[in-house]
Write an enzyme that holds these catalytic residues in place. Structure first.
Site, PDB file in Angstrom:
ATOM      1  CG  ASP A 151      -2.038   1.011   1.078  1.00  0.00           C
ATOM      2  OD1 ASP A 151      -2.682   1.316   2.067  1.00  0.00           O
ATOM      3  OD2 ASP A 151      -2.224   1.511  -0.041  1.00  0.00           O
ATOM      4  N   GLY A 208     -11.339   4.328   0.233  1.00  0.00           N
ATOM      5  CA  GLY A 208     -12.288   5.210   0.908  1.00  0.00           C
ATOM      6  C   GLY A 208     -13.459   4.484   1.524  1.00  0.00           C
ATOM      7  CG  ASP A 252      -6.552  -5.005   2.706  1.00  0.00           C
ATOM      8  OD1 ASP A 252      -7.118  -4.205   1.963  1.00  0.00           O
ATOM      9  OD2 ASP A 252      -6.408  -4.825   3.934  1.00  0.00           O
ATOM     10  CB  CYS A 286     -11.877 -26.333  10.917  1.00  0.00           C
ATOM     11  SG  CYS A 286     -10.575 -25.233  10.279  1.00  0.00           S
ATOM     12  CB  CYS A 295      -6.870 -24.999  10.045  1.00  0.00           C
ATOM     13  SG  CYS A 295      -7.184 -24.805  11.804  1.00  0.00           S
ATOM     14  CB  CYS A 301      -9.429 -27.427  13.609  1.00  0.00           C
ATOM     15  SG  CYS A 301     -10.074 -25.771  13.915  1.00  0.00           S
ATOM     16  CG  HIS A 327      -9.317 -21.415  13.104  1.00  0.00           C
ATOM     17  ND1 HIS A 327      -9.951 -22.548  12.623  1.00  0.00           N
ATOM     18  CD2 HIS A 327     -10.294 -20.492  13.316  1.00  0.00           C
ATOM     19  CE1 HIS A 327     -11.258 -22.341  12.563  1.00  0.00           C
ATOM     20  NE2 HIS A 327     -11.498 -21.103  12.965  1.00  0.00           N
TER      21      HIS A 327
HETATM   22  C1  APQ Z   1      -1.909  -2.693   4.487  1.00  0.00           C
HETATM   23  C2  APQ Z   1      -3.241  -2.026   4.434  1.00  0.00           C
HETATM   24  C3  APQ Z   1      -3.827  -2.138   3.064  1.00  0.00           C
HETATM   25  S1  APQ Z   1      -5.360  -1.429   2.811  1.00  0.00           S
HETATM   26  C4  APQ Z   1      -5.310   0.150   3.608  1.00  0.00           C
HETATM   27  C5  APQ Z   1      -6.567   0.910   3.241  1.00  0.00           C
HETATM   28  C6  APQ Z   1      -7.751   0.581   3.878  1.00  0.00           C
HETATM   29  C7  APQ Z   1      -8.927   1.289   3.576  1.00  0.00           C
HETATM   30  N1  APQ Z   1     -10.088   0.963   4.226  1.00  0.00           N
HETATM   31  C8  APQ Z   1      -8.947   2.308   2.610  1.00  0.00           C
HETATM   32  C9  APQ Z   1      -7.750   2.643   1.947  1.00  0.00           C
HETATM   33  C10 APQ Z   1      -7.684   3.697   0.953  1.00  0.00           C
HETATM   34  O1  APQ Z   1      -8.686   4.375   0.633  1.00  0.00           O
HETATM   35  N2  APQ Z   1      -6.485   3.942   0.368  1.00  0.00           N
HETATM   36  C11 APQ Z   1      -5.371   3.249   0.692  1.00  0.00           C
HETATM   37  N3  APQ Z   1      -4.215   3.557   0.053  1.00  0.00           N
HETATM   38  N4  APQ Z   1      -5.366   2.248   1.606  1.00  0.00           N
HETATM   39  C12 APQ Z   1      -6.545   1.938   2.247  1.00  0.00           C
HETATM   40 ZN    ZN Z   2      -9.437 -24.527  12.124  1.00  0.00          ZN
END
Ligand code: APQ
Ligand code: ZN
Length: 336
Positions: free
Chosen positions: A60, A183, A233, A271, A273, A276, A302
């Site tokens: 990021d 956002g 993510d 599960c 994993c 588990c 897990h």
């Molecule tokens: C390691 C974290 C990755 S995601 C971080 C993140 C999380 C969320 N919720 C929004 C944004 C965003 O609008 N712009 C950027 N660059 N990153 C965001």
């Molecule tokens: Zn598990």
């Protein structure tokens, strides 16, 4: 995509991450720039060598972290002035500098510098952020040299439909290889999160990846996939794991609760994993009560397995044309 902000998914080795079926790890330019510094990662031969992870890495850009981690900052059309959350030193990120930092870190996918306003924000604030985000995306596109690093554009626009459409159209015109929807997951009601996806996804190229940043829970992932999202993510599986909370089909359980002290079943029946297959809830309860390091590791294993298994079932359901059945049954079972 598990979050490994400081070049590590907390508590797990790359071998464990690989065994889980991890596809892409996330690292963070802002954090790595401040510590250990990009030059050290560069001297190590880049992020993959530094952290011994040969799989894909996404970084990021740091815009979000600067806005959320550092109270002392100033956003101008040129870039972002901020103070380190570690030692208060002052720094200045421009789109061009962030492209350069990421080309030196050497991830497979990198996010351009964007401006993610807090929620709620006035229409005027969002309008300014969209304008800057598009201008910065264009400057990033021009500064991009190293093609082994693939840059994605990030769509902003808050919860305003016309601003979301404007941001999407301006980013798509810049022809990035992939697009993130930013956002969101910043405190807005879930219905608004999903509404934004309904507005934006149809404007994105159908043949390029769509990444919903900062999301999410199992339910959010299903809702996101139902609206065309490919990549997610989230810090949840690892952060909740460290705080004794496990994902299960029927919802989350906090293993520290006294009810589990003599529960000799697995975290989740069925599960497959490592946790588990080898351990009981009683043992995990004990590890957390005793504040043993193994507890967070086992719950993280897990939780990541749980989300990867959900994504695997989603892929299988899409391939067999039964995704909406999976979607309906999962959300009904969870009362979601
Ligand atoms: C390691 C974290 C990755 S995601 C971080 C993140 C999380 C969320 N919720 C929004 C944004 C965003 O609008 N712009 C950027 N660059 N990153 C965001
Ligand atoms: Zn598990």
């Amino acid at each position: 995509m598990p979050v490994g902000t400081q070049a590590t998914v907390k508590g797990l080795t790359p071998d464990e991450l690989g065994a889980l079926g991890t596809q892409i790890l996330l690292c963070n330019t802002y954090h790595l720039y401040l510590r250990p510094g990009v030059s050290i990662v560069e001297e190590a031969g880049g992020l993959h060598r530094f952290m011994r992870w040969s799989g894909p890495i996404l970084t990021d850009s740091g815009g979000f972290q600067v806005l959320s981690l550092t109270p002392l900052r100033k956003v101008t059309d040129e870039g972002v002035i901020f103070r380190s959350h570690l030692d208060g030193s002052e720094h200045f990120f421009t789109p061009e500098k962030v492209v350069d930092l990421q080309e030196r870190l050497g991830p497979d996918i990198a996010m351009v510098l964007d401006e993610c306003p807090p929620y709620p924000a006035s229409r005027e604030e969002i309008e300014k952020a969209v304008k800057r985000t598009s201008a910065w995306a264009e400057r990033s596109r021009k500064a991009w040299r190293r093609k082994e690093v693939t840059f994605f554009g990030i769509v902003q626009g808050g919860v305003y439909r016309d601003l979301r459409e404007k941001s999407a159209e301006e980013l798509v015109a810049l022809d990035f290889p992939g697009y993130a929807i930013g956002g969101l997951s910043v405190g807005e009601p879930k219905e608004l999160t999903y509404a934004v996806l309904d507005w934006v996804v149809p404007l994105l190229p159908p043949d390029k990846p769509r990444y919903l940043m900062g999301v999410g829970t199992p339910e959010d992932i299903l809702e996101g996939v139902a609206r065309g999202i490919d990549m997610f993510d989230c810090v949840l599986p690892t952060r909740l794991g460290r705080h004794a909370t496990a994902f299960t089909r029927r919802g989350r359980i906090n293993i520290r609760r006294a009810a589990y002290a003599r529960d000799f079943g697995p975290l989740e029946e069925g599960c497959q994993c490592y946790t588990c297959r080898h351990y009981t809830r009683a043992y995990l309860h004990h590890l957390f009560r005793a504040e043993e390091m193994l507890g967070p590791r086992l719950l993280t294993l897990h939780n990541l397995h749980f989300l990867f298994r959900l994504m695997e079932r989603i892929r299988e359901a899409i391939a067999s044309g039964t995704f909406h059945h999976l979607y309906e049954t999962w959300l009904q079972e969870r009362g979601g």
